[in-house]
Design an enzyme around this catalytic site. Structure first.
Site, short mmCIF file in Angstrom:
data_model
loop_
_atom_site.label_atom_id
_atom_site.label_comp_id
_atom_site.label_asym_id
_atom_site.label_seq_id
_atom_site.Cartn_x
_atom_site.Cartn_y
_atom_site.Cartn_z
N CYS A 9 0.80 -1.23 0.00
CA CYS A 9 0.00 0.00 0.00
C CYS A 9 0.83 1.27 0.00
O CYS A 9 2.02 1.25 0.23
CB CYS A 9 -0.87 0.06 1.26
SG CYS A 9 -1.95 -1.31 1.47
N CYS A 242 13.04 -1.43 4.75
CA CYS A 242 12.92 -2.52 3.78
C CYS A 242 13.86 -2.30 2.60
O CYS A 242 13.75 -1.32 1.87
CB CYS A 242 11.47 -2.57 3.28
SG CYS A 242 11.24 -3.62 1.84
N SER A 290 11.89 -0.93 -13.21
CA SER A 290 12.64 -0.77 -11.96
C SER A 290 14.11 -1.13 -12.08
O SER A 290 14.90 -0.83 -11.18
CB SER A 290 11.98 -1.58 -10.85
OG SER A 290 11.80 -2.90 -11.28
N ASP A 352 18.20 -7.29 -13.91
CA ASP A 352 16.85 -7.31 -13.34
C ASP A 352 16.97 -7.07 -11.84
O ASP A 352 18.05 -7.27 -11.26
CB ASP A 352 16.16 -8.65 -13.64
CG ASP A 352 14.63 -8.51 -13.64
OD1 ASP A 352 14.12 -7.44 -13.25
OD2 ASP A 352 13.95 -9.47 -14.03
N ASP A 353 15.87 -6.64 -11.21
CA ASP A 353 15.97 -6.27 -9.79
C ASP A 353 15.92 -7.47 -8.86
O ASP A 353 16.51 -7.46 -7.79
CB ASP A 353 14.87 -5.27 -9.41
CG ASP A 353 13.53 -5.69 -9.96
OD1 ASP A 353 13.00 -6.70 -9.49
OD2 ASP A 353 13.03 -5.01 -10.87
N CYS A 438 16.35 -3.80 6.47
CA CYS A 438 15.79 -5.13 6.65
C CYS A 438 16.22 -5.96 5.45
O CYS A 438 16.04 -5.53 4.31
CB CYS A 438 14.25 -5.09 6.71
SG CYS A 438 13.53 -6.75 6.68
N CYS A 441 14.24 -11.14 3.83
CA CYS A 441 13.87 -12.06 2.74
C CYS A 441 15.11 -12.64 2.05
O CYS A 441 15.00 -13.56 1.25
CB CYS A 441 12.92 -11.40 1.75
SG CYS A 441 13.48 -9.85 1.11
S1 SF4 Z 1 11.58 -9.12 4.32
FE1 SF4 Z 1 12.35 -8.25 2.39
S2 SF4 Z 1 10.54 -7.35 1.38
FE2 SF4 Z 1 10.01 -7.72 3.55
S3 SF4 Z 1 10.45 -5.81 4.61
FE3 SF4 Z 1 12.28 -7.06 4.79
S4 SF4 Z 1 13.54 -6.50 2.99
FE4 SF4 Z 1 11.48 -5.75 2.63
#
Ligand code: SF4
Length: 459
Positions: A9, A242, A290, A352-353, A438, A441
């Site tokens: 969002c 993120c 992107s 690519d990203d 972060c 992932c």
């Molecule tokens: S886990 Fe990955 S996509 Fe989710 S907030 Fe952390 S860096 Fe971003």
């Protein structure tokens, strides 16, 4: 099962601005890349909160006659891509409640990981929910707390865990709140006689505003009685912006935590180029849109000419809407076309990203080879995605992530690339310098407890 990441969002607010709905309309339009499923706005004329919302793009939901009905100088708006909760109309934001103590509206970006526990607690206390989104939990919590609205917002923020940047509107004030890890961006700026608040600064720049302030992790900003007051609702903060905001979600003209997104992406391209000493290639191309900044960075650092090797048709519906694999295949072809005269006979570095499931990367490599590319070297401007995100991005299971099941050589083979290279997590952190990221992932290092989502990891 999608092969692109989707941000959940974007939020926008306008405080003490004449025709706040018009400014919010332009703000939401600038944030459309953060969500295209639904758009909504709550506007207050000092007495009552009026709401308009619906499925679709901002330009489709808000025709001129609808905007004219939304009178007032306070507004909050929202663009939505649903992950937490479903696509039901009840989940379209802002979510509004009208009670004997007054009306409230909430617009939220992120994902609250202890939402299920909080919902159960509220239901046990008699709360009745209209929809399934975590934003409604937020609204119920605010209503339930005692004190001034500021006190209620602060008490609520302290109970939430996860990623949240949200706005609260009542008859005469707006509150902007950011989670204590700073997972999602949120900024505000002075505009005319009031203020605007946005998930991304690109929405300010279209209004000619070039100076803005980021909310700090764990901060509430109160816009009330013409004044702006900041409150730190917790000292227990970390810095975990993120990483995917920089890599993929945010617009290149946005500035996130003081770093321009385009400049960040260019640096990732340069890092990839430095790892490729000795690679023989004729051209560098980026997968639009992107990855174009990273492709520029790669080309500049490597000296290999930058070319437009892929054209993106922006008027095609997003591939994920299409239900069957066969239709998805057709969708990608409609969406991306190789520029044959550019790639034919060439050894191509394709930037690519990210790679999610790998199917899109494989299709693009095939497209380029069918167009006559001699070789396609795929370079990914992020580390391998190995873990789901529970902070507002739609990768909620490990199964859908190719990086969770295959090593780099296997992925290279699967996508039919002549070679494949990723960024390393440490390289990404170096690009971000002092900004804490972060990277959960990429390495599974989540900055919050995951509550019920922990089970997803254990599967
Ligand atoms: S886990 Fe990955 S996509 Fe989710 S907030 Fe952390 S860096 Fe971003």
């Amino acid at each position: 099962m999608f092969d692109e990441l989707h941000e959940e969002c974007g939020v926008f607010g306008a405080y003490r601005i004449e025709n706040a709905s018009s400014i919010t309309y332009y703000g939401l339009h600038s944030l459309q890349h953060r969500g295209q499923e639904a758009s909504g706005m709550a506007v207050c004329d000092g007495k009552e909160i009026h709401v308009q919302k619906g499925k679709g793009l901002t330009v489709d939901v808000f025709r001129k006659d609808k905007l004219n009905q939304l009178e007032g100088d306070l507004a909050i708006g929202h663009v939505r891509y649903s992950t937490a909760g479903g696509q039901e109309n009840e989940n379209i934001q802002p979510i509004v409640s009208k009670g004997h103590l007054g009306s409230l509206a909430v617009a939220h970006n992120g994902q609250i990981v202890n939402e299920k526990e909080l919902r159960l607690e509220l239901e046990n206390q008699g709360a009745i929910f209209q929809g399934t989104s975590d934003s409604e939990v937020l609204l119920h919590l605010i209503q339930k707390e005692k004190g001034t609205l500021l006190e209620k917002v602060i008490k609520t923020a302290r109970r939430l865990e996860g990623a949240f940047s949200f706005l609260v509107l009542d008859e005469d004030s707006i509150y902007a709140v950011r989670d204590r890890h700073g997972l999602r961006p949120l900024s505000y700026a002075a505009f005319k006689d009031g203020y605007v608040i946005s998930s991304e600064t690109c929405a300010f720049e279209v209004m000619g505003i070039y100076d803005s302030t980021d909310l700090k992790p764990g901060e509430v900003v109160e816009f009330k009685k013409g004044l702006v007051k900041k409150y730190q609702y917790t000292q227990d903060i970390t810095h975990h912006m993120c990483a995917m905001e920089y890599i993929y979600f945010a617009r290149p003209d946005s500035v996130v935590e003081g770093i321009n997104v385009h400049a960040f992406r260019k640096k990732t391209g340069a890092v990839l180029a430095k790892k490729d000493v000795g690679l023989e290639a004729d051209i560098v191309i980026g997968v639009p849109d992107s990855s174009l900044s990273a492709a520029i960075g790669y080309a500049e650092a490597s000296g290999i000419p930058l070319e437009t090797g892929l054209y993106k048709n922006r008027y095609v519906g997003r591939t994920f809407i299409q239900p069957t694999q066969a239709m998805r295949d057709r969708g990608v072809r409609m969406k991306l076309s190789p520029v044959t005269s550019v790639v034919k006979g060439k050894s191509v570095v394709m930037i690519d990203d990210s790679i999610v499931r790998g199917t899109t990367s494989r299709r693009i490599v095939r497209l380029l080879k069918e167009a006559g590319a001699k070789a396609v070297h795929v370079r990914i401007a992020s580390p391998v995605i190995t873990h789901p995100c529970f902070y507002g991005v739609d990768t909620s299971t490990k199964e859908e992530l190719i990086g969770a099941h295959m090593n780099k050589d296997e992925i290279e083979k699967y996508i039919e690339a002549d070679s494949l290279q990723y960024m390393e997590v440490e390289e990404l952190k170096q690009v971000a310098k002092e900004i804490g990221l972060c990277v959960a992932c990429f390495n599974g290092d989540y900055c919050t407890p995951l509550y019920s989502y922990q089970k997803v990891l254990e599967k």
